[in-house]
Design a protein around this motif. Structure first.
Motif, PDB file in Angstrom:
ATOM      1  N   GLN A 233       0.831  -1.212   0.000  1.00  0.00           N
ATOM      2  CA  GLN A 233       0.000   0.000   0.000  1.00  0.00           C
ATOM      3  C   GLN A 233       0.863   1.258   0.000  1.00  0.00           C
ATOM      4  O   GLN A 233       0.481   2.278  -0.551  1.00  0.00           O
ATOM      5  N   LEU A 234       2.025   1.166   0.633  1.00  0.00           N
ATOM      6  CA  LEU A 234       3.033   2.225   0.559  1.00  0.00           C
ATOM      7  C   LEU A 234       4.220   1.705  -0.234  1.00  0.00           C
ATOM      8  O   LEU A 234       4.687   0.581  -0.018  1.00  0.00           O
ATOM      9  N   VAL A 235       4.688   2.537  -1.159  1.00  0.00           N
ATOM     10  CA  VAL A 235       5.833   2.177  -1.987  1.00  0.00           C
ATOM     11  C   VAL A 235       6.864   3.292  -1.863  1.00  0.00           C
ATOM     12  O   VAL A 235       6.526   4.472  -1.968  1.00  0.00           O
ATOM     13  N   CYS A 236       8.120   2.923  -1.617  1.00  0.00           N
ATOM     14  CA  CYS A 236       9.199   3.903  -1.553  1.00  0.00           C
ATOM     15  C   CYS A 236      10.064   3.739  -2.795  1.00  0.00           C
ATOM     16  O   CYS A 236      10.906   2.836  -2.855  1.00  0.00           O
ATOM     17  N   PRO A 237       9.866   4.572  -3.841  1.00  0.00           N
ATOM     18  CA  PRO A 237      10.599   4.407  -5.094  1.00  0.00           C
ATOM     19  C   PRO A 237      12.115   4.425  -4.931  1.00  0.00           C
ATOM     20  O   PRO A 237      12.829   3.733  -5.663  1.00  0.00           O
TER      21      PRO A 237
ATOM     22  N   ILE B   4      13.988  13.741  -6.083  1.00  0.00           N
ATOM     23  CA  ILE B   4      13.086  14.190  -7.154  1.00  0.00           C
ATOM     24  C   ILE B   4      13.705  13.906  -8.520  1.00  0.00           C
ATOM     25  O   ILE B   4      13.047  13.338  -9.408  1.00  0.00           O
ATOM     26  N   SER B   5      14.978  14.286  -8.682  1.00  0.00           N
ATOM     27  CA  SER B   5      15.625  14.088  -9.984  1.00  0.00           C
ATOM     28  C   SER B   5      15.870  12.612 -10.284  1.00  0.00           C
ATOM     29  O   SER B   5      15.849  12.188 -11.442  1.00  0.00           O
ATOM     30  N   GLY B   6      16.081  11.824  -9.236  1.00  0.00           N
ATOM     31  CA  GLY B   6      16.408  10.419  -9.445  1.00  0.00           C
ATOM     32  C   GLY B   6      15.204   9.500  -9.588  1.00  0.00           C
ATOM     33  O   GLY B   6      15.285   8.474 -10.284  1.00  0.00           O
ATOM     34  N   TYR B   7      14.074   9.862  -8.978  1.00  0.00           N
ATOM     35  CA  TYR B   7      12.952   8.914  -8.932  1.00  0.00           C
ATOM     36  C   TYR B   7      11.594   9.502  -9.333  1.00  0.00           C
ATOM     37  O   TYR B   7      10.632   8.753  -9.511  1.00  0.00           O
ATOM     38  N   TYR B   8      11.530  10.837  -9.476  1.00  0.00           N
ATOM     39  CA  TYR B   8      10.228  11.448  -9.779  1.00  0.00           C
ATOM     40  C   TYR B   8      10.279  12.362 -10.998  1.00  0.00           C
ATOM     41  O   TYR B   8       9.304  13.055 -11.297  1.00  0.00           O
TER      42      TYR B   8
ATOM     43  N   LYS C 245       6.243  10.754 -11.985  1.00  0.00           N
ATOM     44  CA  LYS C 245       5.702   9.882 -10.940  1.00  0.00           C
ATOM     45  C   LYS C 245       5.256  10.724  -9.761  1.00  0.00           C
ATOM     46  O   LYS C 245       5.952  11.654  -9.341  1.00  0.00           O
ATOM     47  N   LYS C 246       4.103  10.414  -9.219  1.00  0.00           N
ATOM     48  CA  LYS C 246       3.536  11.222  -8.139  1.00  0.00           C
ATOM     49  C   LYS C 246       4.177  10.871  -6.799  1.00  0.00           C
ATOM     50  O   LYS C 246       4.364   9.702  -6.469  1.00  0.00           O
ATOM     51  N   LEU C 247       4.502  11.914  -6.033  1.00  0.00           N
ATOM     52  CA  LEU C 247       4.977  11.753  -4.672  1.00  0.00           C
ATOM     53  C   LEU C 247       3.807  12.074  -3.740  1.00  0.00           C
ATOM     54  O   LEU C 247       3.314  13.194  -3.716  1.00  0.00           O
TER      55      LEU C 247
ATOM     56  N   GLY D 250      11.279  24.233  -5.789  1.00  0.00           N
ATOM     57  CA  GLY D 250      12.296  24.419  -6.818  1.00  0.00           C
ATOM     58  C   GLY D 250      12.090  23.514  -8.013  1.00  0.00           C
ATOM     59  O   GLY D 250      12.491  23.841  -9.142  1.00  0.00           O
ATOM     60  N   ALA D 251      11.437  22.376  -7.785  1.00  0.00           N
ATOM     61  CA  ALA D 251      11.175  21.420  -8.861  1.00  0.00           C
ATOM     62  C   ALA D 251       9.810  21.648  -9.520  1.00  0.00           C
ATOM     63  O   ALA D 251       9.407  20.870 -10.396  1.00  0.00           O
ATOM     64  N   GLY D 252       9.107  22.697  -9.097  1.00  0.00           N
ATOM     65  CA  GLY D 252       7.834  23.035  -9.738  1.00  0.00           C
ATOM     66  C   GLY D 252       6.593  22.530  -9.043  1.00  0.00           C
ATOM     67  O   GLY D 252       5.481  22.724  -9.542  1.00  0.00           O
TER      68      GLY D 252
END
Length: 366
Positions: free
Chosen positions: A200-204, A231-235, A239-241, A261-263
Motif C-alpha cells: 500500500q506504501l511504496v518507496c521508489p 526528485i531528480s532520481g525517482y520522480y 511519478k507522483k509523490l 524548486g522542482a515546480g
C-alpha cells in the motif's frame, strides 16, 4: 500621648525576636536558608538556530529563576567542543546542578564524569545522555509516541486502514547521534511498515532504513539537497509523490524548498509533509498548505517538569518519575519523566496552539 509600659516594651521585643526566627526559617530551597549563597543551575542547550531550543532555554531560565535559582544558560551552536567547554566552565564555576540538552552525548562522557566527581547532579533535557552513569534523571517527551503519531497521521490521511493505495512515500529521519531519533523512527515504522510490506506504501528510492534516511544534526540544507536528489532520481518522469514522512520541522522546510524548486505547488501536486516541534514557521506553513502536520511538544510543560526535578534533587528528594524502563543509555536505565506530545494540523492548531497561548494570532498572521 499614650504611655508605653515596661511590659508592653518586653512584649514588642519578644515579638520582634519571634519574627526574625520565623523569617529565617522561610529560606527557599534555592538559597538553602538565610546566609547561604543562591544556587546556580547550568543549562547547556545545543543551538539557537532552531526556534524550539530558544524557547526551551527561555522557559527553563524563567522557571528556574521563579524558584529562586541563578541560571547560567549557554548555547553551543551545534559545536560539540564548544558544549564540552561550556560544561567544563560550569563545573569549574561551581554550578550546583547541570541541565544538559546534548549535541552529541557521546562526546560528553568525560566531562560528565568530572561533574560526578564534583558531586554535581546532572539532568538530561529532552535528549538522553548516552554511555554514562553520571546522569541522575531525564526529562523528555514520549519519543516513540511522537513517531507513532506521525505514522498515524499519514495512515489516516491516505486512508491506509481502508485498504487504499498504492502511494509513493519517502522518509527523512533525525540525527543518528540523537537517541530520540531512533525511538521516533521505531514509532513511525510500527505504524507504517505493515503498509510497506503489503504494497500500500511504496518507496521508489528504496531508502526506508534509519541509516539511509537519517540527517546529521537535523540539517535543513542537507535535507533539501537529499530531496532534490530524490526528485531528480525517482520522480523526474512525472511519478507522483504522495507523502514525505519528515521527523522535524527544519527538515520539512528543506523538503518544501526542494519541491518548490522542482515546480511542485501547494494545493495541486503537493505531497503530505509531516514534521515535529510545531515551530512558528511550521505552523504558518501548515496554515498556507506548505506543510501538513507537526508534533506539538509544549516546552513550557517540559521546562516545568525539569525545573521541579532540579528542585527535588537539590532538596535531597526524589522527583516525579513516570518511566523507569525505556531509556537505557548503555550504562544504566535513566529514571525519566515523559511528557505527552500532540499532533497538530490545520484542523486543531487553533485549539492546541492559540487557545493555549503558545502562539498569538498576531504571531501566526491570523
Amino acid at each position: 500621648m499614650t504611655k508605653i509600659t515596661r511590659a508592653t516594651k518586653l512584649c514588642m521585643t519578644a515579638l520582634s525576636i519571634f519574627m526574625v526566627f520565623l523569617l529565617a526559617g522561610c529560606g527557599s530551597s534555592a538559597s538553602g536558608g538565610k546566609g547561604s549563597k543562591v544556587k546556580t543551575i547550568g543549562v547547556a542547550m545545543p543551538t539557537q538556530s532552531s526556534q524550539r531550543w530558544i524557547q526551551d532555554g527561555n522557559n527553563m531560565k524563567k522557571k528556574l529563576e521563579s524558584l529562586g535559582y541563578k541560571v547560567d544558560l549557554q548555547y553551543a551552536e551545534d559545536d560539540i567542543q564548544a558544549q564540552v567547554s561550556q560544561i567544563e566552565n560550569m563545573i569549574t564555576n561551581g554550578d550546583d546542578c547541570l541541565v544538559i540538552a546534548a549535541i552529541d552525548s557521546g562526546a560528553l562522557v568525560n566531562v560528565l564524569k568530572q561533574a560526578k566527581n564534583n558531586k554535581i547532579p546532572v539532568i538530561a533535557y529532552d535528549r538522553l545522555l548516552m554511555d554514562t552513569d553520571s546522569v541522575s534523571y531525564y526529562a523528555t517527551f514520549d519519543n516513540k509516541l511522537v513517531g507513532v503519531q506521525i505514522g498515524k497521521y499519514v495512515e489516516k490521511k491516505l486512508g491506509l486502514k481502508e485498504g487504499t493505495g498504492p502511494f509513493n512515500v519517502e522518509f527523512f529521519t533525525g540525527s543518528p547521534d540523537d537517541n530520540n531519533a531512533h525511538l521516533l523512527y521505531a514509532g513511525e515504522m510500527e505504524v507504517l511498515k505493515p503498509y510497506l510490506d503489503n504494497g500500500q506504501l511504496v518507496c521508489p528510492s528504496g531508502q526506508t532504513s534509519f541509516d539511509s534516511t537519517c540527517i546529521l544534526r537535523y540539517s535543513q540544507e542537507v535535507a533539501q539537497k537529499r530531496m532534490e536528489n530524490l526528485i531528480s532520481g525517482y520522480y523526474a518522469n512525472g511519478k507522483k509523490l504522495d507523502a514525505v514522512v519528515s521527523a522535524f520541522d527544519g527538515l520539512s522546510y528543506g523538503i518544501a524548498a526542494a519541491l518548490q524548486g522542482a515546480g511542485y505547488q501547494p494545493g495541486k501536486n503537493w505531497p503530505i509533509i509531516t514534521g515535529q516541534d510545531a515551530e512558528l514557521m511550521a505552523v504558518k506553513n501548515i496554515i498556507s498548505g506548505k506543510q501538513s502536520q507537526s508534533i506539538f511538544k509544549d516546552t513550557r510543560i517540559l521546562a516545568d517538569k525539569c525545573a521541579t526535578m532540579v528542585q527535588a534533587v537539590l532538596d535531597g528528594k526524589k522527583p516525579e518519575i513516570n518511566d523507569t524502563k525505556t531509556y537505557d543509555n548503555h550504562a544504566l536505565v535513566v529514571p525519566s519523566y515523559l511528557c505527552t506530545p500532540v499532533s497538530v494540523d490545520k484542523g486543531n492548531f487553533q485549539k492546541e496552539l492559540v487557545d493555549s497561548h503558545y502562539y498569538t494570532k498576531e504571531q501566526l498572521g491570523l
